[in-house]
Write a protein that holds these residues in place. Structure first.
Motif, PDB file in Angstrom:
ATOM      1  N   LEU A 178       0.830  -1.214   0.000  1.00 51.80           N
ATOM      2  CA  LEU A 178       0.000   0.000   0.000  1.00 51.80           C
ATOM      3  C   LEU A 178       0.861   1.260   0.000  1.00 51.80           C
ATOM      4  O   LEU A 178       0.537   2.247  -0.678  1.00 51.80           O
ATOM      5  CB  LEU A 178      -0.919  -0.001   1.221  1.00 51.80           C
ATOM      6  CG  LEU A 178      -2.098  -0.967   1.191  1.00 51.80           C
ATOM      7  CD1 LEU A 178      -2.916  -0.834   2.470  1.00 51.80           C
ATOM      8  CD2 LEU A 178      -2.982  -0.709  -0.014  1.00 51.80           C
ATOM      9  N   GLY A 179       1.947   1.249   0.751  1.00 49.33           N
ATOM     10  CA  GLY A 179       2.816   2.419   0.801  1.00 49.33           C
ATOM     11  C   GLY A 179       3.427   2.739  -0.550  1.00 49.33           C
ATOM     12  O   GLY A 179       3.584   3.914  -0.910  1.00 49.33           O
ATOM     13  N   THR A 180       3.765   1.708  -1.322  1.00 48.03           N
ATOM     14  CA  THR A 180       4.321   1.935  -2.658  1.00 48.03           C
ATOM     15  C   THR A 180       3.292   2.567  -3.572  1.00 48.03           C
ATOM     16  O   THR A 180       3.591   3.514  -4.323  1.00 48.03           O
ATOM     17  CB  THR A 180       4.813   0.602  -3.257  1.00 48.03           C
ATOM     18  OG1 THR A 180       5.795   0.027  -2.382  1.00 48.03           O
ATOM     19  CG2 THR A 180       5.418   0.815  -4.618  1.00 48.03           C
ATOM     20  N   VAL A 181       2.056   2.064  -3.512  1.00 50.57           N
ATOM     21  CA  VAL A 181       0.992   2.629  -4.351  1.00 50.57           C
ATOM     22  C   VAL A 181       0.680   4.063  -3.944  1.00 50.57           C
ATOM     23  O   VAL A 181       0.599   4.972  -4.781  1.00 50.57           O
ATOM     24  CB  VAL A 181      -0.272   1.756  -4.268  1.00 50.57           C
ATOM     25  CG1 VAL A 181      -1.435   2.425  -5.001  1.00 50.57           C
ATOM     26  CG2 VAL A 181      -0.007   0.379  -4.837  1.00 50.57           C
ATOM     27  N   ILE A 182       0.507   4.294  -2.651  1.00 50.41           N
ATOM     28  CA  ILE A 182       0.153   5.636  -2.173  1.00 50.41           C
ATOM     29  C   ILE A 182       1.284   6.621  -2.431  1.00 50.41           C
ATOM     30  O   ILE A 182       1.051   7.779  -2.808  1.00 50.41           O
ATOM     31  CB  ILE A 182      -0.195   5.582  -0.672  1.00 50.41           C
ATOM     32  CG1 ILE A 182      -1.446   4.734  -0.454  1.00 50.41           C
ATOM     33  CG2 ILE A 182      -0.406   6.982  -0.107  1.00 50.41           C
ATOM     34  CD1 ILE A 182      -1.751   4.435   0.999  1.00 50.41           C
TER      35      ILE A 182
END
Length: 258
Positions: free
Chosen positions: A78-82
């Motif tokens: 999720l951190g990579t996408v956000i």
């Protein structure tokens, strides 16, 4: 050889000083809640036998590993996408700030309602607390990717999974591992807290049982086991980090020499 001995001395010096101070300060203690360190150490091998280690320490470690791994996968993904998309970050940021402000121990009764009182609840509690340091550090690490490096990779046709692995995650690696290190400490705390609620084994359960029976020296031995466990996990984490981020530590070392 001399440098290695000096480093070892720095590592063990403070623990030795603290143990010595504890020994001397508690040696004449008659307080039932503050037994002498000598008594605690004498009680230790009688309490933490091989059978108890298998019955309490191993289940705790397995729950910690499961919750921590789940948090790492979700947090990094999720951190990579956000971190990669500004619009996604703008939409998610208010919700993330709200959720991260909720202390994970408060969620224990809520998670218990949905997940029951088994291992699923304990793993969910650990994951719910560990995910935030990993997620937020991953977001910041991905946002901080050098635009020149990203543009150079694009010009050389490095796209898709290769760009994600070789550019984004590699550049954000130090920040991600900083979040993983913070999450490890949080995970140990939540492991103990979750085992204090409707559990039948684990370190948290055992320490509470000792406390309820007023077995104070035994309770202190459980606290020592937690400290030793935290230290051992920290050493293992540092070894893994050194291997994965060998390029980063090598770059820092060369920059210091220059």
């Amino acid at each position: 050889m001399r440098l290695a001995l000096l480093r070892l001395l720095f590592v063990v010096a403070l623990p030795l000083v603290l143990v010595t101070v504890w020994w001397l300060a508690s040696d004449d203690s008659t307080d039932v809640y503050w037994p002498p360190l000598r008594t605690i150490l004498t009680t230790f091998p009688d309490v933490w036998t091989g059978e108890r280690l298998r019955a309490d320490v191993v289940p705790s470690l397995l729950r910690l590993l499961a919750g921590y791994t789940a948090a790492a996968v979700v947090g990094v993904a999720l951190g990579t996408v956000i971190g990669s998309y500004r619009r996604v970050r703008a939409v998610c940021e208010p919700v993330l700030e709200f959720l991260r402000a909720v202390p994970p121990p408060v969620l224990v009764p809520v998670i218990t309602l949905f997940a029951g009182i088994g291992d699923t609840m304990k793993i969910a509690v650990i994951a719910s607390g560990c995910v935030w340091p990993i997620l937020l550090n991953t977001v910041e690490g991905v946002r901080a990717v050098d635009p020149v490096m990203a543009e150079t990779a694009r010009s050389y046709g490095i796209t898709g999974v290769a760009r994600l692995r070789e550019v984004v995650l590699c550049s954000a690696g130090p920040q991600i591992f900083a979040g993983l290190r913070q999450a490890l400490s949080v995970g140990i705390i939540l492991m103990v807290i979750s085992e204090m609620f409707a559990a039948s084994n684990g370190l948290g359960y055992t320490i509470v049982q000792f406390q309820r029976r007023f077995a104070v020296p035994e309770m202190w031995t459980g606290i020592l086991v937690l400290g030793l466990l935290g230290f051992a996990l920290s050493v293992v984490f540092r070894v893994v980090e050194r291997r994965v981020l060998a390029w980063y530590h090598g770059l820092r070392a060369s920059s210091r020499r220059s």
